[in-house]
Design a protein around this motif. Structure first.
Motif, PDB file in Angstrom:
ATOM      1  N   THR A 279       1.122  -1.427  -0.455  1.00 18.57           N
ATOM      2  CA  THR A 279      -0.117  -0.309  -0.029  1.00 18.57           C
ATOM      3  C   THR A 279       0.785   1.241   0.143  1.00 18.57           C
ATOM      4  OG1 THR A 279      -1.900  -0.719   1.411  1.00 18.57           O
ATOM      5  CG2 THR A 279      -1.689   1.553   1.054  1.00 18.57           C
ATOM      6  N   ASP A 280       1.896   1.236   0.469  1.00 20.62           N
ATOM      7  CA  ASP A 280       2.915   2.426   0.762  1.00 20.62           C
ATOM      8  C   ASP A 280       3.708   2.504  -0.192  1.00 20.62           C
ATOM      9  OD1 ASP A 280       1.822   2.658   3.834  1.00 20.62           O
ATOM     10  OD2 ASP A 280       3.816   2.724   4.678  1.00 20.62           O
ATOM     11  N   ALA A 281       4.197   0.896  -1.451  1.00 21.14           N
ATOM     12  CA  ALA A 281       4.982   1.427  -2.215  1.00 21.14           C
ATOM     13  C   ALA A 281       3.562   2.135  -3.335  1.00 21.14           C
ATOM     14  CB  ALA A 281       5.278   0.062  -2.471  1.00 21.14           C
ATOM     15  N   THR A 282       2.775   1.297  -3.420  1.00 22.99           N
ATOM     16  CA  THR A 282       1.569   2.391  -4.509  1.00 22.99           C
ATOM     17  C   THR A 282       1.876   4.089  -4.028  1.00 22.99           C
ATOM     18  OG1 THR A 282       0.537   0.251  -4.372  1.00 22.99           O
ATOM     19  CG2 THR A 282      -0.943   1.417  -5.642  1.00 22.99           C
ATOM     20  N   PHE A 283       1.091   4.301  -2.831  1.00 26.03           N
ATOM     21  CA  PHE A 283       0.911   5.482  -2.838  1.00 26.03           C
ATOM     22  C   PHE A 283       2.370   6.117  -3.310  1.00 26.03           C
ATOM     23  CE2 PHE A 283       2.887   9.023  -0.078  1.00 26.03           C
ATOM     24  CZ  PHE A 283       2.152   9.663  -0.080  1.00 26.03           C
ATOM     25  N   TYR A 284       3.996   5.540  -2.712  1.00 23.97           N
ATOM     26  CA  TYR A 284       5.161   6.600  -3.728  1.00 23.97           C
ATOM     27  C   TYR A 284       5.198   6.505  -4.639  1.00 23.97           C
ATOM     28  CZ  TYR A 284       9.699   8.052  -1.856  1.00 23.97           C
ATOM     29  OH  TYR A 284      10.485   8.882  -2.166  1.00 23.97           O
ATOM     30  N   SER A 285       4.484   4.887  -5.026  1.00 24.33           N
ATOM     31  CA  SER A 285       5.244   5.182  -6.954  1.00 24.33           C
ATOM     32  C   SER A 285       4.312   6.678  -7.153  1.00 24.33           C
ATOM     33  CB  SER A 285       4.705   4.230  -7.046  1.00 24.33           C
ATOM     34  OG  SER A 285       4.094   2.757  -6.083  1.00 24.33           O
ATOM     35  N   GLU A 286       2.625   7.311  -7.257  1.00 26.43           N
ATOM     36  CA  GLU A 286       2.145   8.031  -7.663  1.00 26.43           C
ATOM     37  C   GLU A 286       2.839   8.987  -7.268  1.00 26.43           C
ATOM     38  OE1 GLU A 286      -2.410   9.323  -8.515  1.00 26.43           O
ATOM     39  OE2 GLU A 286      -2.008   8.201  -6.145  1.00 26.43           O
ATOM     40  N   LYS A 287       2.953   9.899  -6.511  1.00 29.70           N
ATOM     41  CA  LYS A 287       4.072  10.648  -6.379  1.00 29.70           C
ATOM     42  C   LYS A 287       5.249  10.663  -7.118  1.00 29.70           C
ATOM     43  CE  LYS A 287       1.193  12.150  -2.438  1.00 29.70           C
ATOM     44  NZ  LYS A 287       0.613  13.428  -3.683  1.00 29.70           N
ATOM     45  N   TYR A 288       6.055   9.863  -6.298  1.00 30.83           N
ATOM     46  CA  TYR A 288       7.521   9.882  -7.624  1.00 30.83           C
ATOM     47  C   TYR A 288       7.313   9.683  -8.902  1.00 30.83           C
ATOM     48  CZ  TYR A 288      11.975   8.319  -8.781  1.00 30.83           C
ATOM     49  OH  TYR A 288      12.931   8.148  -9.644  1.00 30.83           O
ATOM     50  N   ILE A 289       6.583   9.261  -9.750  1.00 26.53           N
ATOM     51  CA  ILE A 289       5.837   9.274 -11.542  1.00 26.53           C
ATOM     52  C   ILE A 289       5.772  10.322 -11.843  1.00 26.53           C
ATOM     53  CG2 ILE A 289       5.019   7.257 -11.866  1.00 26.53           C
ATOM     54  CD1 ILE A 289       7.163   5.526 -13.446  1.00 26.53           C
ATOM     55  N   THR A 290       4.483  10.329 -11.556  1.00 23.99           N
ATOM     56  CA  THR A 290       3.396  11.177 -12.018  1.00 23.99           C
ATOM     57  C   THR A 290       3.759  12.175 -12.625  1.00 23.99           C
ATOM     58  OG1 THR A 290       1.610  10.050 -10.708  1.00 23.99           O
ATOM     59  CG2 THR A 290       1.380  12.130 -11.959  1.00 23.99           C
ATOM     60  N   PRO A 291       4.921  13.101 -12.007  1.00 21.71           N
ATOM     61  CA  PRO A 291       5.183  14.286 -13.025  1.00 21.71           C
ATOM     62  C   PRO A 291       6.021  13.979 -13.957  1.00 21.71           C
ATOM     63  CG  PRO A 291       6.123  14.438 -10.045  1.00 21.71           C
ATOM     64  CD  PRO A 291       5.148  13.473 -11.039  1.00 21.71           C
ATOM     65  N   ALA A 292       7.037  12.496 -14.088  1.00 20.89           N
ATOM     66  CA  ALA A 292       7.975  12.676 -15.265  1.00 20.89           C
ATOM     67  C   ALA A 292       6.786  12.325 -16.422  1.00 20.89           C
ATOM     68  CB  ALA A 292       8.782  11.154 -14.297  1.00 20.89           C
ATOM     69  N   THR A 293       5.714  11.178 -16.457  1.00 18.76           N
ATOM     70  CA  THR A 293       5.401  10.881 -16.809  1.00 18.76           C
ATOM     71  C   THR A 293       3.856  11.923 -17.560  1.00 18.76           C
ATOM     72  OG1 THR A 293       3.542  10.133 -15.309  1.00 18.76           O
ATOM     73  CG2 THR A 293       4.678   8.551 -16.439  1.00 18.76           C
ATOM     74  N   ASP A 294       3.711  13.472 -16.644  1.00 24.05           N
ATOM     75  CA  ASP A 294       2.939  14.114 -17.438  1.00 24.05           C
ATOM     76  C   ASP A 294       3.945  15.009 -18.373  1.00 24.05           C
ATOM     77  OD1 ASP A 294       0.860  13.929 -15.961  1.00 24.05           O
ATOM     78  OD2 ASP A 294       1.346  15.440 -14.658  1.00 24.05           O
ATOM     79  N   ALA A 295       5.221  15.088 -17.931  1.00 24.61           N
ATOM     80  CA  ALA A 295       6.163  16.071 -18.708  1.00 24.61           C
ATOM     81  C   ALA A 295       6.529  15.319 -19.921  1.00 24.61           C
ATOM     82  CB  ALA A 295       7.436  16.166 -17.798  1.00 24.61           C
ATOM     83  N   ALA A 296       6.600  13.714 -19.728  1.00 20.78           N
ATOM     84  CA  ALA A 296       6.784  13.189 -21.360  1.00 20.78           C
ATOM     85  C   ALA A 296       5.780  13.507 -22.551  1.00 20.78           C
ATOM     86  CB  ALA A 296       6.277  11.761 -21.231  1.00 20.78           C
ATOM     87  N   VAL A 297       4.555  13.960 -21.669  1.00 16.28           N
ATOM     88  CA  VAL A 297       3.160  13.946 -23.019  1.00 16.28           C
ATOM     89  C   VAL A 297       4.088  15.987 -24.168  1.00 16.28           C
ATOM     90  CG1 VAL A 297       1.442  15.375 -23.299  1.00 16.28           C
ATOM     91  CG2 VAL A 297       1.240  13.303 -21.690  1.00 16.28           C
ATOM     92  N   TYR A 298       4.344  16.461 -22.814  1.00 15.11           N
ATOM     93  CA  TYR A 298       5.021  17.547 -23.907  1.00 15.11           C
ATOM     94  C   TYR A 298       6.109  17.468 -24.442  1.00 15.11           C
ATOM     95  CZ  TYR A 298       1.974  21.120 -21.726  1.00 15.11           C
ATOM     96  OH  TYR A 298       1.163  21.798 -20.690  1.00 15.11           O
ATOM     97  N   GLN A 299       7.570  16.760 -24.145  1.00  6.48           N
ATOM     98  CA  GLN A 299       8.105  15.953 -25.113  1.00  6.48           C
ATOM     99  C   GLN A 299       7.462  15.231 -25.953  1.00  6.48           C
ATOM    100  OE1 GLN A 299      11.264  14.182 -22.190  1.00  6.48           O
ATOM    101  NE2 GLN A 299      10.395  14.536 -21.039  1.00  6.48           N
ATOM    102  N   ALA A 300       7.032  14.891 -26.244  1.00  2.00           N
ATOM    103  CA  ALA A 300       6.711  13.856 -27.445  1.00  2.00           C
ATOM    104  C   ALA A 300       5.786  14.507 -28.484  1.00  2.00           C
ATOM    105  CB  ALA A 300       5.379  12.338 -27.134  1.00  2.00           C
ATOM    106  N   SER A 301       4.860  16.004 -27.909  1.00  2.00           N
ATOM    107  CA  SER A 301       3.877  17.140 -28.694  1.00  2.00           C
ATOM    108  C   SER A 301       5.040  17.696 -29.484  1.00  2.00           C
ATOM    109  CB  SER A 301       3.194  17.105 -27.386  1.00  2.00           C
ATOM    110  OG  SER A 301       2.479  16.895 -26.995  1.00  2.00           O
ATOM    111  N   SER A 302       6.004  17.770 -29.283  1.00  4.20           N
ATOM    112  CA  SER A 302       6.226  18.935 -29.798  1.00  4.20           C
ATOM    113  C   SER A 302       6.822  18.413 -31.591  1.00  4.20           C
ATOM    114  CB  SER A 302       7.455  19.448 -29.582  1.00  4.20           C
ATOM    115  OG  SER A 302       7.015  20.123 -28.360  1.00  4.20           O
ATOM    116  N   ASN A 303       6.330  19.654 -32.443  1.00  5.28           N
ATOM    117  CA  ASN A 303       7.349  19.739 -33.682  1.00  5.28           C
ATOM    118  C   ASN A 303       6.653  18.464 -34.162  1.00  5.28           C
ATOM    119  OD1 ASN A 303      10.684  20.425 -35.182  1.00  5.28           O
ATOM    120  ND2 ASN A 303       9.104  21.608 -35.748  1.00  5.28           N
ATOM    121  N   TRP A 304       5.220  17.905 -34.957  1.00  3.49           N
ATOM    122  CA  TRP A 304       4.372  17.174 -35.180  1.00  3.49           C
ATOM    123  C   TRP A 304       5.073  17.846 -36.958  1.00  3.49           C
ATOM    124  CZ3 TRP A 304       4.012  12.354 -35.540  1.00  3.49           C
ATOM    125  CH2 TRP A 304       3.798  11.405 -34.359  1.00  3.49           C
TER     126      TRP A 304
END
Length: 336
Positions: free
Chosen positions: A37-62
């Motif tokens: 349960t704690d590992a799930t809580f930590y997972s969300e806080k830790y990786i969510t900013p990176a995956t949110d940022a990945a959307v911007y990285q993949a969206s540019s200059n299509w």
């Protein structure tokens, strides 16, 4: 019902493999359940900013240009993407009250890095069956900017359509990996308005799909049951992008503005090798099931400005995308 079933299955596994008493096995299961349960809580806080940022990285200059090209014209380009990591997404706060299993060693609270953050660390401690578990909080990439290269190609089709593909091999970050690939279809609208084309004004729309995958080192430690097998976590992002672009040409220079809207689906899973504890309890499978609770979808709107200059058949283009994050892109293109 499903959780109870899994619990009883795990108790049976413990009884078969651990050689412990029934009461000890129940305590072990409860301790591991709180740990997950704690590992799930930590997972969300830790990786969510990176995956949110990945959307911007993949969206540019299509779209390199909205103008209509001749049938079967081909463009190949090498892109360098530079993402600026905002301070607000580099860390998050944890408190002992956030956890059911862990406590922060020698502290009641701490500011720890996200996957986009620094390399600072704290220790989290807990107990499984009265045996201490002590782990380091995972580090971030410790970079204020993240750069990665990728290839892109396009071919013009009939009626003002153009097919686009992009691909990057797995790029090594300081403490992780990143990869993106996808395809898109552009259609030129200004061909229907001769007055716009005579003024070298171009309009086009684009629909694109991209898949981003980003992995980081995560929580791992050894226990009396062996390695836990949660040393790497991966986020997968499936994004559908809709883009409207307009440009104006002045001799060799073209200025383009774009409005981008995208819908992204985020999934998370443990991607490292399984640990020795799998001989007793299928920890990786159970945590991957729990990580489904933090799957999400998100809608973004992004603005983009780019400038493109022609040197014979070679073009140099730079773009600037902005919204929640800031992302820049530099490309060198060759038109056949």
């Amino acid at each position: 019902m499903r959780n109870k079933f899994l619990k009883y299955v795990m108790i049976g596994i413990c009884l078969i493999f651990s050689g412990k008493s029934f009461s000890q096995s129940i305590q072990t299961i409860e301790d591991i359940g709180l740990f997950l349960t704690d590992a799930t809580f930590y997972s969300e806080k830790y990786i969510t900013p990176a995956t949110d940022a990945a959307v911007y990285q993949a969206s540019s200059n299509w779209m390199t240009s909205p103008k209509k090209r001749k049938l079967y014209d081909v463009t190949l380009s090498l892109h360098g993407n530079l993402f600026f990591v905002p301070k607000r997404d580099r860390s998050f706060e944890i408190k002992n009250s956030d956890f059911s299993f862990f406590t922060i060693e020698n502290n009641s609270s701490a500011t720890v890095p996200t996957a986009l953050g620094s390399d600072s660390q704290y220790y989290l401690i807990g107990e499984i069956d009265n045996n201490q578990v002590r782990i380091e909080t995972p580090k971030g990439v410790n970079q204020e900017t993240i750069f990665y290269p990728y290839l892109q190609g396009s071919i013009s089709l009939w009626k003002g359509f153009e097919a686009v593909v992009k691909f990057s091999s797995k790029v090594k970050l300081k403490r992780g990996d990143y990869q993106v690939y996808g395809f898109g279809l552009k259609h030129n609208f200004s061909q229907y308005f001769k007055s716009l084309e005579s003024k070298k004004i171009h309009l086009a729309g684009l629909v694109a799909y991209s898949k981003e995958e980003i992995s980081f080192g995560f929580l791992d430690t050894y226990t009396n049951y062996g390695n836990l097998g949660i040393n790497e976590i991966t986020g997968e992002v499936d994004t559908w992008q809709f883009q409207l672009s307009a440009s104006k040409e002045w001799k060799r220079f073209e200025l383009m503005t774009s409005f981008i809207a995208n819908q992204s689906d985020f999934k998370y899973y443990l991607s490292g090798p399984k640990g020795e504890i799998e001989n007793v309890i299928p920890v990786q499978y159970i945590l991957n099931e729990k990580l489904k609770d933090i799957y999400k979808s998100k809608f973004n709107t992004i603005g983009e400005i780019s400038g493109r200059y022609q040197f014979s058949k070679i073009y140099v283009q730079t773009s600037f995308a902005f919204g929640k994050f800031v992302n820049t892109n530099l490309s060198v293109q060759y038109e056949f």
